[in-house]
Structures are given as structure tokens and as C-alpha cells.
Design a protein around this motif. Structure first.
Motif, PDB file in Angstrom:
ATOM      1  N   THR A 134      82.176 -16.398 -56.589  1.00  0.00           N
ATOM      2  CA  THR A 134      81.871 -15.099 -56.273  1.00  0.00           C
ATOM      3  C   THR A 134      80.647 -14.383 -56.458  1.00  0.00           C
ATOM      4  O   THR A 134      79.890 -14.880 -57.363  1.00  0.00           O
ATOM      5  CB  THR A 134      83.076 -14.220 -56.666  1.00  0.00           C
ATOM      6  OG1 THR A 134      83.033 -14.586 -58.384  1.00  0.00           O
ATOM      7  CG2 THR A 134      84.398 -14.596 -56.512  1.00  0.00           C
ATOM      8  N   SER A 170      78.913 -10.412 -56.480  1.00  0.00           N
ATOM      9  CA  SER A 170      79.045  -9.163 -56.420  1.00  0.00           C
ATOM     10  C   SER A 170      78.033  -8.325 -57.319  1.00  0.00           C
ATOM     11  O   SER A 170      77.480  -8.837 -58.208  1.00  0.00           O
ATOM     12  CB  SER A 170      80.634  -8.524 -56.728  1.00  0.00           C
ATOM     13  OG  SER A 170      80.627  -8.842 -58.057  1.00  0.00           O
ATOM     14  N   LEU A 211      87.266 -10.797 -58.522  1.00  0.00           N
ATOM     15  CA  LEU A 211      87.303 -10.060 -57.323  1.00  0.00           C
ATOM     16  C   LEU A 211      88.164  -8.661 -57.531  1.00  0.00           C
ATOM     17  O   LEU A 211      89.059  -8.873 -58.350  1.00  0.00           O
ATOM     18  CB  LEU A 211      87.602 -10.700 -56.044  1.00  0.00           C
ATOM     19  CG  LEU A 211      86.615 -11.717 -55.310  1.00  0.00           C
ATOM     20  CD1 LEU A 211      87.459 -12.399 -54.386  1.00  0.00           C
ATOM     21  CD2 LEU A 211      85.379 -10.998 -55.108  1.00  0.00           C
ATOM     22  N   GLU A 218      82.450 -11.996 -46.671  1.00  0.00           N
ATOM     23  CA  GLU A 218      82.600 -10.644 -47.594  1.00  0.00           C
ATOM     24  C   GLU A 218      84.106 -10.714 -48.081  1.00  0.00           C
ATOM     25  O   GLU A 218      85.000 -10.918 -47.358  1.00  0.00           O
ATOM     26  CB  GLU A 218      82.468  -9.563 -46.476  1.00  0.00           C
ATOM     27  CG  GLU A 218      80.936  -9.347 -45.904  1.00  0.00           C
ATOM     28  CD  GLU A 218      81.013  -8.319 -45.070  1.00  0.00           C
ATOM     29  OE1 GLU A 218      81.845  -7.419 -44.888  1.00  0.00           O
ATOM     30  OE2 GLU A 218      79.843  -7.886 -44.370  1.00  0.00           O
ATOM     31  N   GLY A 275      82.134  -7.183 -52.588  1.00  0.00           N
ATOM     32  CA  GLY A 275      82.103  -8.609 -53.037  1.00  0.00           C
ATOM     33  C   GLY A 275      81.806  -9.579 -51.917  1.00  0.00           C
ATOM     34  O   GLY A 275      82.007  -9.369 -50.733  1.00  0.00           O
TER      35      GLY A 275
END
Length: 645
Positions: free
Chosen positions: A248, A250, A445, A470, A475
Motif C-alpha cells: 500500500t 498513501s 488502508l 487507487e 490511498g
């Protein structure tokens, strides 16, 4: 001899050619040769002569291929924002999206051309005010934020001129359709029956049969339980699990790398100084009179020590009113003249009469809260947090390009995570994100992003190369699907207790359904629900008058599952429905109808609803007429080249 013969022949031929060159035949021949060589040099141009490279034309105005492709990509991005970035576009869907995007461009041209024909314009100031009024571009202080606008433009692949052109066209469209929408009126022939339908109330007798009151069924034997287990695999199966590696990206995952400098902090503070300033606020009382003389009398009495209660009585006696405005800053006072008067007074000051379209105002200041501007040191941590979030978002955006390049180059998720400091999790999860021991997997997330990632994981096929996608607004995630573990019926021995409990509950449900059906049959046979329920050892209660909308408290309303059936049932007739905890039988005993002429407020509300629906229909018909009257041509060949990729 041979040489002389050759020279003679050559001279003879040249002489003949000179004579031929003067003829019209020779001139035409040379012109043809020149054209052939010219065409050979511009073959591509000539080959396309008479063809049209536009995807579509609206009254001879072209929609070119690049514009159509860009509109299609934006439409795809909009769809993916709504349903999740894991949404895969098939070739068939791509064609449909492309057609929709081109049709939107056509309608934009049609409306813009009609606006130009009618002389409808959107001034620059109107466009600016429109931008500043969009809530998405307003910061925490309620003011327009250039930063939010820039972020929006970047996320949507728009330049500022393109965005302003879109807004200008939208303002023109609003003016066009506004004139059409202005003529709608809801007729009584429609609004009165609708109000009667909405306002209708009913009274009913209702008997409920909860599963908890069902007789205890006889205990099942093992054969019955095994048969029930096999016939209901969806109730006793382990869900499908998927073994995946998830990475991930972000702002939160890169925030630790962001360390704003002192210079950046102070520059940000200066740029947003207004949001750290608390304006002066004043507590105000006001009297409004219809004449200057009455207002001057109020002002004189107020200055002489009259209480607000005295002023209130005096204002009412003189045909005016007095009221407390509360504690307001200057910008919250709706009339500039009143704001100027109020903030020019000292504590306990009374203003001279001020005239506005509402009358003559007299203001009194009963309290003053001084304004305060917080210093840089006071808000340093807040500024640092805001700046870190902003820079972390930019860094995540830049990092995403590097991660995409690495994945495209064949790097594994573990390599990408190590190289760019991304959290990487290896998990085996079901579609809810639960691990095999029933605990939620940590995917790093937020809730919406987690849902997007789970949908993508359970829509994927093994062997797909990981790619960045996306997950919500901020994120991003990528995953590598290693294994799909199919759903499977759990062994009977493992779930025997669950099967037994489900069998017992199902037996109770069947029992109560049979009792409810018997009760309904008795009412249809001529008995009242009260009598039929009493004979069956049940109780029926009277509820109502109730509306079509469920009563949140439920004290004077039937179960919500029974509402629609009761409103579809004739007086003295009965109906039944399965409820959340059992069954319910109801009999309509009275219908309370409304008189629309006795409810002007309700009639006005319904008329407004009808008119809004009519306005939408009028607008759609108007736009359809514009589209039909415009000269629109679509090039099928070029349309086939419009791509969402």
C-alpha cells in the motif's frame, strides 16, 4: 560513318521534338507529367482528399479524435472513482463509454452554439464567483483554497483554462435551461391526488407471531440433521479465501519522510494567516421601526436606560419589533450598513437609526469579544501537521510514478516495498478481509480504500501482474494473487451444533408460518382478526392511524414489512407478511383520507415536488429538441478509433 548517322538521327529527333513542343498535345502531355510527379510527392494528402478526420461534427464544428479520447479517459476515471479503481474496462464497455463521452461533447457543442446564437454569456466575474462558491474548493476556514483547486485539477488531468471553460459553458447552460424551467407549474389535477395518496392513513388490527413464541419442535435425529446440512451448503460452508501479497501507498505511509523546514513553516503560516485570526465579535440587540421618528424615540429611550423588555414592548406598540441578534462578527451581519453601525459603537452603545429596505434599525451593543490573532509559535504544531499532510500527499503522488515504473520493470511487491519503504502484507483472507482465524487483516488502508482493495482482489485471476490502483481518495495499492482457496462445505462433525440450532430455528419458522396462514384463512372465511386470534390463543392489537412511512418508535404502527401489504388491501380484508422475527397478520378496519383543500401547506409541498419533476422533464425535452435540430454527423470509422486507453 556510323557516328555521322547517329548524329543525324539525333538532330532529326530534336528538331521533331521542338516542333511537337509547340503543339497543344505536347503542352497537355507535359502538364500531365508535372501533375503525376506532384501527386507522387503528396500522395498522403491526395489519398485523404474528400474524407473527414473528425469523430463528429455539430453544425460543421469538428470534434477531433484527441478531444474525444481525452473525454473518454475522463469518463472512465469518473466511473472508477464511483465504483472503485479495480473496475476493469472490457472492450465492449470501452466502446459504450466512448460513445457516451462523444455524445456529451456533442451536447456541449449544441448548447454552446445555441448560447452564442442567443447572445448568452458568462462574464469573468460570474465564473470566478462560481469557482469560489464550490464547497470542494473551500478550506477549513470556509474560504476559497487555491491548493484544493490545484489538487482537483491535477487529479482530473485538467488545466486551469480547460476547467474555467467547462464552468463557463455550464453557466451558459444554466441560463439556457433556466428560462425553459421557469414555466413549470404543478396542476391541481395531479397534485391533489398525490397529496391524498401521500396523506392517506389506515387503521388495522395486527397479530404478530414471533419465532420465540413458537412451540418447541421435537428434537431431530442425526439423519435429519445431516440431510439439512447437505441441503443448505451456503449456511455451513467456509468462504472462499485468497492468499495474496498486498503493498500500500498513501500519505500516511510516507509521512515519516516529510520534515518541513522552518522557512516552509513560516511561509505556510503567512499564506494562511487569516485562518489563525479570530475576528472581533459583538452581542447585539435590535429594534426595527417603520418610521425614522419612531426609531429615534426608541434610540433615545434605550440611551436613557430602558431595558430590552421595555424596548420590546415599545416597538410592538409602534408597529415594529425588537429582537436579540446574538453574538456576531462583522461578516455575519447580513447588511453592510448595519455592520458598520454596530462595529462603530462602544460597549453598551446605541446607534442612530439606520435605514434599510426592512425599515429603520436601532442597534445596541451589549457585549464585545475582542479579536485575537494567534502567533506563529502558538500554531506552529498545527501548521506543521497541515504542511506534512500536504507534502506527504505530493510525495505519495510522485512515489506512485516510481512504483508503477518498478512494477512495469518486473520488480516484485517485496522488492518494491523494500526499495520505497511501503508496508507489504502476506495474508490469506475472505471477501470481508477476515483471516482464517476470524480476525481482520491489516491492509494499511482506511475503510473505503479497504473495500476497494478487497473487491479488486476477489475479482482478479491468478497470474495477473501486480499494478498500482487507487483505493479511495488518497490511498493506492497493488497485490499479487498467489492462490484461490475455493469455498467448501464444512464437515458435519465440525458444525453439528450450528446445524442443530439452524434446524430448530427453521422448524419454529415453519410452525409460525402455518399458524399465520391459518389465521389469515379464518379472516378470509368471515371472522374478524380479533376473534380469529383469540380462538388461536393469540392477541390482536389495533394500530393507527398510520402512514405509509414506518414509525421509528413502532408504537402506533404495524411491523414495517406489513405496511405496503396493508395499503394494498381493501377495507375489512386481511394480509400477512414475514417479519424480521417471525410473521404478522393484519386486517384493515378503517381508511382515513385527507382533504387536499384543507392542507394548503401540504398541497404546496407536493406541488413543489411535482414542479421539480416537471422541470427536469422540460429541460430534457428542450435539450433533446436542440440535439434534434442541430446538424450532427458521426464518423463511424473515426469513432472506432476512440479508445479509453
Amino acid at each position: 560513318m556510323v557516328r555521322h548517322t547517329f548524329l543525324f538521327a539525333r538532330n532529326t529527333m530534336l528538331t521533331a521534338m521542338r516542333r511537337l513542343a509547340g503543339t497543344w498535345f505536347a503542352k497537355a502531355l507535359f502538364l500531365l507529367l508535372i501533375l503525376s510527379f506532384g501527386i507522387w510527392g503528396i500522395e498522403d494528402v491526395v489519398r485523404k482528399f474528400g474524407t473527414d478526420n473528425a469523430v463528429a461534427r455539430v453544425n460543421d464544428e469538428a470534434i477531433e479524435l484527441p478531444e474525444a479520447q481525452l473525454a473518454t479517459r475522463r469518463e472512465i476515471a469518473r466511473i472508477q472513482r464511483q465504483v472503485g479503481s479495480s473496475f476493469e474496462i472490457t472492450p465492449q464497455m470501452s466502446q459504450q463509454v466512448a460513445r457516451r463521452a462523444v455524445e456529451n461533447l456533442i451536447m456541449d457543442r449544441v448548447q454552446r452554439q445555441e448560447a452564442e446564437r442567443l447572445g448568452v454569456v458568462a462574464p469573468d466575474q460570474a465564473v470566478q464567483n462560481y469557482v469560489w462558491s464550490i464547497p470542494a474548493f473551500q478550506g477549513t476556514d470556509g474560504r476559497f483554497s487555491r491548493l484544493l483547486l490545484d489538487q482537483f485539477l491535477r487529479n482530473n488531468g485538467l488545466s486551469e483554462p480547460e476547467f474555467l471553460a467547462l464552468l463557463r459553458a455550464d453557466l451558459q447552460r444554466q441560463q439556457l435551461v433556466g428560462a425553459v424551467r421557469a414555466g413549470a407549474a404543478g396542476p391541481d389535477a395531479l397534485t391533489k391526488p398525490l397529496l391524498m395518496w401521500q396523506g392517506e392513513r389506515r387503521v388495522a388490527e395486527v397479530a404478530t407471531l414471533p419465532l420465540s413464541d413458537a412451540p418447541e419442535p421435537a428434537a431431530p435425529d442425526e439423519a435429519q440433521l445431516r440431510r439439512f446440512h447437505e441441503n443448505n451448503p451456503e449456511r455451513f460452508s467456509a468462504p472462499e479465501y485468497r492468499r495474496v501479497t498486498v503493498a500500500t501507498l498513501s500519505p500516511a505511509t510516507v509521512a515519516a519522510e516529510v520534515q518541513p523546514s522552518e522557512q516552509d513553516l513560516r511561509a505556510t503560516f503567512e499564506a494562511h494567516r487569516a485562518q489563525f485570526e479570530t475576528p472581533e465579535r459583538r452581542t447585539l440587540e435590535q429594534a426595527v421601526m417603520q418610521s425614522r421618528e419612531a426609531a429615534e424615540k426608541i434610540a433615545a429611550d434605550w440611551r436613557g436606560g430602558a431595558s430590552f423588555a421595555d424596548i420590546e414592548r415599545e416597538a410592538q406598540a409602534g408597529g415594529g419589533q425588537a429582537l436579540t441578534l446574538g453574538t456576531l462578527d462583522r461578516s455575519s451581519v447580513p447588511v453592510p450598513e448595519l455592520a458598520d453601525a454596530a462595529f462603530a459603537l462602544g460597549a453598551d452603545g446605541v446607534s442612530d437609526p439606520v435605514q434599510t429596505p426592512f425599515g429603520w434599525h436601532v442597534l445596541k451593543v451589549t457585549g464585545i469579544e475582542p479579536g485575537h490573532a494567534r502567533s506563529f509559535e502558538e500554531v506552529r504544531e498545527q501548521v506543521a501537521d497541515d504542511l506534512r499532510r500536504e507534502k506527504a500527499a505530493d510525495l505519495a503522488y510522485e512515489r506512485a510514478n516510481e512504483v508503477e515504473d518498478a512494477l512495469a520493470g518486473g520488480a516484485t511487491l517485496e522488492e518494491v516495498g523494500q526499495r520505497f519503504g511501503l508496508p507489504v502484507e502476506k495474508v490469506t483472507i475472505d471477501a470481508r478481509g477476515q483471516t482464517q482465524d476470524g480476525k481482520p487483516a491489516d491492509l494499511h488502508l482506511d475503510a473505503s480504500g479497504r473495500d476497494v482493495a478487497l473487491r479488486a482482489i476477489f475479482a482478479a485471476e491468478p497470474g495477473q501482474a501486480p499494478r498500482l490502483a487507487e483505493a479511495g481518495q488518497v490511498g493506492l495499492f497493488a497485490f499479487d494473487l498467489q492462490e484461490v482457496i475455493p469455498a467448501a462445505l464444512k464437515p458435519f462433525e465440525q458444525v453439528e451444533d450450528q446445524v442443530r440450532a439452524a434446524w430448530m430455528q427453521d422448524a419454529r419458522r415453519r410452525s409460525q408460518e402455518e399458524r399465520a396462514a391459518a389465521l389469515l384463512g379464518a379472516v378470509k372465511g368471515g371472522k374478524s382478526l380479533q376473534d380469529a386470534a383469540r380462538e388461536a390463543g393469540l392477541t390482536a392489537r389495533r394500530v393507527g392511524p398510520f402512514s405509509r412511512e414506518p414509525d421509528q418508535q413502532g408504537a402506533n404502527s404495524p411491523p414495517p414489512e406489513l405496511l405496503a401489504p396493508l395499503f394494498a388491501t381493501a377495507p375489512n380484508e386481511a394480509t400477512m407478511a414475514e417479519t424480521a422475527d417471525g410473521f404478522a397478520v393484519g386486517q384493515v378496519v378503517d381508511i382515513v383520507r385527507v382533504n387536499p383543500d384543507a392542507d394548503p401547506l401540504g398541497l404546496g409541498r407536493v406541488r413543489s415536488e411535482v414542479e421539480q419533476a416537471m422541470l427536469g422533464d422540460l429541460e430534457a425535452q428542450y435539450l433533446e429538441a436542440l440535439r434534434r435540430n442541430a446538424k450532427v454527423t458521426i464518423n463511424p470509422t473515426m469513432m472506432g478509433q476512440v479508445s479509453a486507453r
